[in-house]
Write a protein that holds these residues in place. Structure first.
Motif, PDB file in Angstrom:
ATOM      1  N   THR A   1       0.826  -1.210   0.000  1.00 28.52           N
ATOM      2  CA  THR A   1       0.000   0.000   0.000  1.00 28.52           C
ATOM      3  C   THR A   1       0.859   1.258   0.000  1.00 28.52           C
ATOM      4  OG1 THR A   1      -1.771  -1.179   1.152  1.00 28.52           O
ATOM      5  CG2 THR A   1      -1.851   1.223   1.202  1.00 28.52           C
ATOM      6  N   ARG A   2       1.933   1.257   0.774  1.00 28.60           N
ATOM      7  CA  ARG A   2       2.831   2.414   0.760  1.00 28.60           C
ATOM      8  C   ARG A   2       3.444   2.618  -0.620  1.00 28.60           C
ATOM      9  NH1 ARG A   2       5.483   1.191   6.691  1.00 28.60           N
ATOM     10  NH2 ARG A   2       4.030   2.491   7.900  1.00 28.60           N
ATOM     11  N   ASN A   3       3.852   1.534  -1.264  1.00 28.11           N
ATOM     12  CA  ASN A   3       4.414   1.635  -2.611  1.00 28.11           C
ATOM     13  C   ASN A   3       3.380   2.166  -3.602  1.00 28.11           C
ATOM     14  OD1 ASN A   3       6.931   0.676  -1.836  1.00 28.11           O
ATOM     15  ND2 ASN A   3       6.499  -1.448  -2.406  1.00 28.11           N
ATOM     16  N   LEU A   4       2.161   1.650  -3.514  1.00 28.15           N
ATOM     17  CA  LEU A   4       1.104   2.074  -4.438  1.00 28.15           C
ATOM     18  C   LEU A   4       0.741   3.539  -4.231  1.00 28.15           C
ATOM     19  CD1 LEU A   4      -1.203  -1.068  -4.327  1.00 28.15           C
ATOM     20  CD2 LEU A   4       0.137  -0.280  -6.282  1.00 28.15           C
ATOM     21  N   LEU A   5       0.623   3.958  -2.981  1.00 33.07           N
ATOM     22  CA  LEU A   5       0.286   5.353  -2.706  1.00 33.07           C
ATOM     23  C   LEU A   5       1.370   6.294  -3.216  1.00 33.07           C
ATOM     24  CD1 LEU A   5      -1.131   4.952   0.908  1.00 33.07           C
ATOM     25  CD2 LEU A   5      -2.433   5.665  -1.103  1.00 33.07           C
ATOM     26  N   ALA A   6       2.623   5.939  -2.988  1.00 29.62           N
ATOM     27  CA  ALA A   6       3.721   6.791  -3.451  1.00 29.62           C
ATOM     28  C   ALA A   6       3.741   6.892  -4.974  1.00 29.62           C
ATOM     29  CB  ALA A   6       5.050   6.245  -2.940  1.00 29.62           C
ATOM     30  N   ALA A   7       3.559   5.755  -5.638  1.00 29.57           N
ATOM     31  CA  ALA A   7       3.566   5.750  -7.103  1.00 29.57           C
ATOM     32  C   ALA A   7       2.352   6.492  -7.654  1.00 29.57           C
ATOM     33  CB  ALA A   7       3.597   4.314  -7.612  1.00 29.57           C
ATOM     34  N   ALA A   8       1.199   6.344  -6.998  1.00 27.10           N
ATOM     35  CA  ALA A   8      -0.012   7.028  -7.457  1.00 27.10           C
ATOM     36  C   ALA A   8       0.124   8.540  -7.317  1.00 27.10           C
ATOM     37  CB  ALA A   8      -1.218   6.522  -6.667  1.00 27.10           C
ATOM     38  N   GLN A   9       0.699   8.972  -6.193  1.00 30.87           N
ATOM     39  CA  GLN A   9       0.920  10.409  -5.997  1.00 30.87           C
ATOM     40  C   GLN A   9       1.877  10.952  -7.054  1.00 30.87           C
ATOM     41  OE1 GLN A   9       2.221  10.166  -1.936  1.00 30.87           O
ATOM     42  NE2 GLN A   9       0.208  10.676  -1.103  1.00 30.87           N
ATOM     43  N   LYS A  10       2.943  10.213  -7.338  1.00 28.55           N
ATOM     44  CA  LYS A  10       3.924  10.632  -8.339  1.00 28.55           C
ATOM     45  C   LYS A  10       3.295  10.738  -9.723  1.00 28.55           C
ATOM     46  CE  LYS A  10       8.431   9.209 -10.220  1.00 28.55           C
ATOM     47  NZ  LYS A  10       9.519   8.182 -10.136  1.00 28.55           N
ATOM     48  N   ALA A  11       2.377   9.826 -10.026  1.00 29.44           N
ATOM     49  CA  ALA A  11       1.756   9.783 -11.351  1.00 29.44           C
ATOM     50  C   ALA A  11       0.582  10.755 -11.488  1.00 29.44           C
ATOM     51  CB  ALA A  11       1.277   8.360 -11.647  1.00 29.44           C
ATOM     52  N   GLY A  12       0.153  11.339 -10.381  1.00 31.48           N
ATOM     53  CA  GLY A  12      -0.974  12.257 -10.450  1.00 31.48           C
ATOM     54  C   GLY A  12      -2.326  11.568 -10.538  1.00 31.48           C
ATOM     55  N   VAL A  13      -2.410  10.368  -9.998  1.00 31.44           N
ATOM     56  CA  VAL A  13      -3.680   9.637  -9.992  1.00 31.44           C
ATOM     57  C   VAL A  13      -4.728  10.434  -9.228  1.00 31.44           C
ATOM     58  CG1 VAL A  13      -4.822   7.583  -9.022  1.00 31.44           C
ATOM     59  CG2 VAL A  13      -2.680   7.348 -10.296  1.00 31.44           C
ATOM     60  N   ARG A  14      -5.943  10.516  -9.778  1.00 29.08           N
ATOM     61  CA  ARG A  14      -6.988  11.350  -9.181  1.00 29.08           C
ATOM     62  C   ARG A  14      -7.983  10.563  -8.331  1.00 29.08           C
ATOM     63  NH1 ARG A  14      -6.466  13.558 -14.374  1.00 29.08           N
ATOM     64  NH2 ARG A  14      -8.379  12.593 -15.144  1.00 29.08           N
ATOM     65  N   HIS A  15      -7.939   9.240  -8.413  1.00 27.66           N
ATOM     66  CA  HIS A  15      -8.892   8.432  -7.631  1.00 27.66           C
ATOM     67  C   HIS A  15      -8.225   7.103  -7.295  1.00 27.66           C
ATOM     68  CE1 HIS A  15     -13.300   6.720  -7.317  1.00 27.66           C
ATOM     69  NE2 HIS A  15     -12.666   6.718  -6.164  1.00 27.66           N
ATOM     70  N   TYR A  16      -8.052   6.864  -6.012  1.00 30.00           N
ATOM     71  CA  TYR A  16      -7.436   5.624  -5.521  1.00 30.00           C
ATOM     72  C   TYR A  16      -8.548   4.782  -4.918  1.00 30.00           C
ATOM     73  CZ  TYR A  16      -3.870   2.728  -3.147  1.00 30.00           C
ATOM     74  OH  TYR A  16      -3.062   1.697  -2.723  1.00 30.00           O
TER      75      TYR A  16
END
Length: 255
Positions: free
Chosen positions: A79-94
């Motif tokens: 989850t920490r890896n996914l959140l960090a990567a999502a933030q870096k990519a600019g994901v708008r909905h997790y």
């Protein structure tokens, strides 16, 4: 925006494969991400590449082991890896798939790990939706296997509102294409059962003759249950598939 990219972590599994198919059928650019596609949330391998240009990340992955340390390490690290990567990519909905009753099942190592997963998501800066689903029809044998005591299956006589995996995928699909709720969406099946009766009916349909005993002191994955621990609150989104109809289809598919 039917052209938006939706990455499904665990996208080749039971729920993920159904979810990817449903999203593609609706015209979305759905990408399955799993170790067998070169993406590993636990190590971080391939996350940056697969999330490039993604608007939505959906996590339906699960720990390969329910042993206490292993399951906590899996959900914490991935989850920490996914959140960090999502933030870096600019994901708008997790979006993450979790379980109805997680907060009420904290005596279980598995559900403690799921609670940590949910807490990490809530405390992140991302817009999110957590889908709480009830138990799947498909896991009735696994439930029985985990509740063996001697030669019989033991479950407390409490309520359960299980649902078909296909309906879980439909519910997650709907949440993924909607706006983030920044909270929990509960989903369940259309019917409630008493837990031992649900398991007994599922086993009989499989030709499994194990005795199922209603035992008030029996545990559920190591946790004590109250009458409504496993059922969603009023207002939950309900799937359409009834257990008897699913059993008929599942039985036919084995022939």
């Amino acid at each position: 925006m039917k052209d938006k990219k939706i990455v499904v972590i665990g996208g080749t599994g039971l729920i993920g494969s159904k979810l990817v198919g449903k999203l593609k059928a609706r015209g979305y650019h759905a990408v399955p991400a799993a170790p067998d596609t070169g993406v590993n949330a636990l190590t971080g391998q391939g996350l940056d590449a697969v999330l490039e240009g993604a608007s939505v990340l959906v996590d339906v992955s699960n720990s390969p082991s329910f042993e206490e340390k292993a399951v906590m390490d899996f959900f914490t690290t991935s989850t920490r890896n996914l959140l960090a990567a999502a933030q870096k990519a600019g994901v708008r909905h997790y979006v993450a798939l979790s379980v109805v009753g997680t907060d009420r099942l904290q005596a279980s190592a598995y559900f403690r790990a799921k609670q940590v997963q949910e807490t990490l998501i809530r405390e992140s800066s991302l817009q999110y939706s957590i889908v709480h689903a009830t138990q799947f029809f498909e896991f009735v044998k696994a439930l029985a296997d985990g509740a063996m005591a001697g030669n019989a299956v033991h479950f407390p006589p409490v309520l359960i509102q299980p649902m078909a995996a296909n309906d879980v995928a439909t519910a997650v699909e709907q949440v993924a294409v909607e706006n983030p709720v920044n909270g929990i969406v509960e989903v369940g099946g259309p019917e409630q059962f008493v837990l031992p009766e649900f398991v007994r009916e599922g086993l009989v349909a499989r030709g499994d003759r194990r005795e199922v005993i209603a035992n008030p002191s029996a545990l559920y994955w190591g946790a004590t249950l109250s009458e409504r621990t496993l059922v969603p609150e009023r207002g939950a989104r309900l799937g359409a598939t009834r257990f008897k109809d699913w059993l008929q289809t599942a039985t036919i598919s084995k022939q």
